[in-house]
Design an enzyme around this catalytic site. Structure first.
Site, PDB file in Angstrom:
ATOM      1  N   ILE A   1     -22.729 -31.555 -38.582  1.00  0.00           N
ATOM      2  CA  ILE A   1     -22.845 -30.605 -39.687  1.00  0.00           C
ATOM      3  C   ILE A   1     -21.588 -30.629 -40.546  1.00  0.00           C
ATOM      4  O   ILE A   1     -21.657 -30.674 -41.770  1.00  0.00           O
ATOM      5  CB  ILE A   1     -23.135 -29.182 -39.168  1.00  0.00           C
ATOM      6  CG1 ILE A   1     -24.506 -29.141 -38.496  1.00  0.00           C
ATOM      7  CG2 ILE A   1     -23.069 -28.159 -40.303  1.00  0.00           C
ATOM      8  CD1 ILE A   1     -24.816 -27.839 -37.779  1.00  0.00           C
TER       9      ILE A   1
ATOM     10  N   ASP B   1     -10.326 -31.628 -36.685  1.00  0.00           N
ATOM     11  CA  ASP B   1     -11.187 -31.917 -35.545  1.00  0.00           C
ATOM     12  C   ASP B   1     -10.317 -32.486 -34.422  1.00  0.00           C
ATOM     13  O   ASP B   1      -9.426 -33.289 -34.679  1.00  0.00           O
ATOM     14  CB  ASP B   1     -12.268 -32.925 -35.932  1.00  0.00           C
ATOM     15  CG  ASP B   1     -13.444 -32.905 -34.979  1.00  0.00           C
ATOM     16  OD1 ASP B   1     -14.544 -32.543 -35.433  1.00  0.00           O
ATOM     17  OD2 ASP B   1     -13.269 -33.247 -33.794  1.00  0.00           O
ATOM     18  N   ASN B   2     -10.582 -32.085 -33.194  1.00  0.00           N
ATOM     19  CA  ASN B   2      -9.752 -32.558 -32.088  1.00  0.00           C
ATOM     20  C   ASN B   2     -10.232 -33.883 -31.485  1.00  0.00           C
ATOM     21  O   ASN B   2      -9.590 -34.422 -30.604  1.00  0.00           O
ATOM     22  CB  ASN B   2      -9.638 -31.495 -30.991  1.00  0.00           C
ATOM     23  CG  ASN B   2     -10.940 -31.225 -30.273  1.00  0.00           C
ATOM     24  OD1 ASN B   2     -11.972 -31.829 -30.557  1.00  0.00           O
ATOM     25  ND2 ASN B   2     -10.897 -30.300 -29.336  1.00  0.00           N
TER      26      ASN B   2
ATOM     27  N   ASP C   1      -6.296 -29.352 -32.633  1.00  0.00           N
ATOM     28  CA  ASP C   1      -7.145 -28.312 -32.057  1.00  0.00           C
ATOM     29  C   ASP C   1      -6.899 -26.966 -32.726  1.00  0.00           C
ATOM     30  O   ASP C   1      -5.744 -26.621 -33.004  1.00  0.00           O
ATOM     31  CB  ASP C   1      -6.819 -28.219 -30.555  1.00  0.00           C
ATOM     32  CG  ASP C   1      -7.885 -27.506 -29.780  1.00  0.00           C
ATOM     33  OD1 ASP C   1      -8.062 -26.294 -29.996  1.00  0.00           O
ATOM     34  OD2 ASP C   1      -8.538 -28.153 -28.941  1.00  0.00           O
ATOM     35  N   ILE C   2      -7.947 -26.192 -32.961  1.00  0.00           N
ATOM     36  CA  ILE C   2      -7.804 -24.880 -33.601  1.00  0.00           C
ATOM     37  C   ILE C   2      -7.066 -23.880 -32.717  1.00  0.00           C
ATOM     38  O   ILE C   2      -6.679 -22.819 -33.188  1.00  0.00           O
ATOM     39  CB  ILE C   2      -9.153 -24.263 -34.036  1.00  0.00           C
ATOM     40  CG1 ILE C   2     -10.066 -24.016 -32.844  1.00  0.00           C
ATOM     41  CG2 ILE C   2      -9.813 -25.109 -35.087  1.00  0.00           C
ATOM     42  CD1 ILE C   2     -11.271 -23.170 -33.177  1.00  0.00           C
TER      43      ILE C   2
ATOM     44  N   TYR D   1     -22.635 -19.800 -23.178  1.00  0.00           N
ATOM     45  CA  TYR D   1     -22.422 -20.376 -24.508  1.00  0.00           C
ATOM     46  C   TYR D   1     -22.723 -19.347 -25.586  1.00  0.00           C
ATOM     47  O   TYR D   1     -21.934 -19.128 -26.511  1.00  0.00           O
ATOM     48  CB  TYR D   1     -23.296 -21.619 -24.700  1.00  0.00           C
ATOM     49  CG  TYR D   1     -23.422 -22.049 -26.136  1.00  0.00           C
ATOM     50  CD1 TYR D   1     -22.324 -22.605 -26.803  1.00  0.00           C
ATOM     51  CD2 TYR D   1     -24.608 -21.899 -26.832  1.00  0.00           C
ATOM     52  CE1 TYR D   1     -22.430 -22.996 -28.124  1.00  0.00           C
ATOM     53  CE2 TYR D   1     -24.716 -22.288 -28.152  1.00  0.00           C
ATOM     54  CZ  TYR D   1     -23.629 -22.831 -28.790  1.00  0.00           C
ATOM     55  OH  TYR D   1     -23.725 -23.207 -30.105  1.00  0.00           O
TER      56      TYR D   1
END
Length: 189
Positions: A13, A34-35, A64-65, A150
């Site tokens: 996406i 993006d990691n 990483d966020i 999740y």
């Protein structure tokens, strides 16, 4: 020129959002964070982002966020965030519930806290099905939530976004994607 950050931008996406931003006819600077975690094929993520490398307005950040220092550096000048990062999978979340919690809930909260010290005008959060067990059809917003681990992590992220709008005025929207499938990516797992 507006600057947009797409977290999880190397995934299915996110890469389509980047493609649309770069080809929209508007001058957007686009940052993909993006990691390249092995949960999704890093090779496929490379294929997803490779077409964007020709644009001067595109920047790929492989990290990483959950890294607060990185986020503060990456958010400089960003006005719009498309938060697409997710550690998904209902079955895998039952086996290892800490993974989706850390990425989806803690990662989102970390991003939201970093946003408070930035110039963000709008934050779009990718949510997901948080409904869990089906007790009746059709799905609706008023249905009682009984999510998987999740789903709990995505529901927490959605509520964190709501709270940050109520308390701090961060304009945001959470979009619930329902069963998004990329056949090529599914075959790679």
């Amino acid at each position: 020129m507006t600057k947009c950050l797409i977290t999880g931008g190397a995934e299915f996406i996110g890469s389509h959002i980047i493609e649309n931003l770069l080809n929209s006819g508007h001058e957007h600077d686009v940052v993909c964070l993006d990691n390249f975690d092995a949960y999704y094929s890093p090779r496929l993520k490379g294929k997803n982002t490779e077409p964007f490398m020709k644009y001067d307005r595109f920047k790929l950040v492989k990290d990483d966020i959950r890294d607060e220092v990185l986020l503060n550096q990456t958010l400089v000048g960003v006005e719009y965030i498309f938060h697409e990062v997710a550690q998904d999978g209902v079955r895998t979340s039952v086996e290892a519930p800490m993974n989706p919690y850390e990425v989806n809930a803690t990662g989102t909260l970390n991003l939201l806290e970093s946003v408070l010290d930035s110039d963000i005008r709008k934050f779009r959060n990718a949510s997901s099905s948080v409904y869990g067990r089906v007790e009746y059809l059709l799905f609706d917003e008023d249905r009682p939530e009984q999510p998987s681990p999740y789903g709990v992590s995505r529901l927490l992220a959605k509520h964190y976004c709501r709270v940050f709008e109520e308390l701090y005025g961060l304009k945001n929207v959470s979009l619930s994607y329902f069963t998004v499938c990329n056949l090529h990516e599914s075959c790679e797992r």
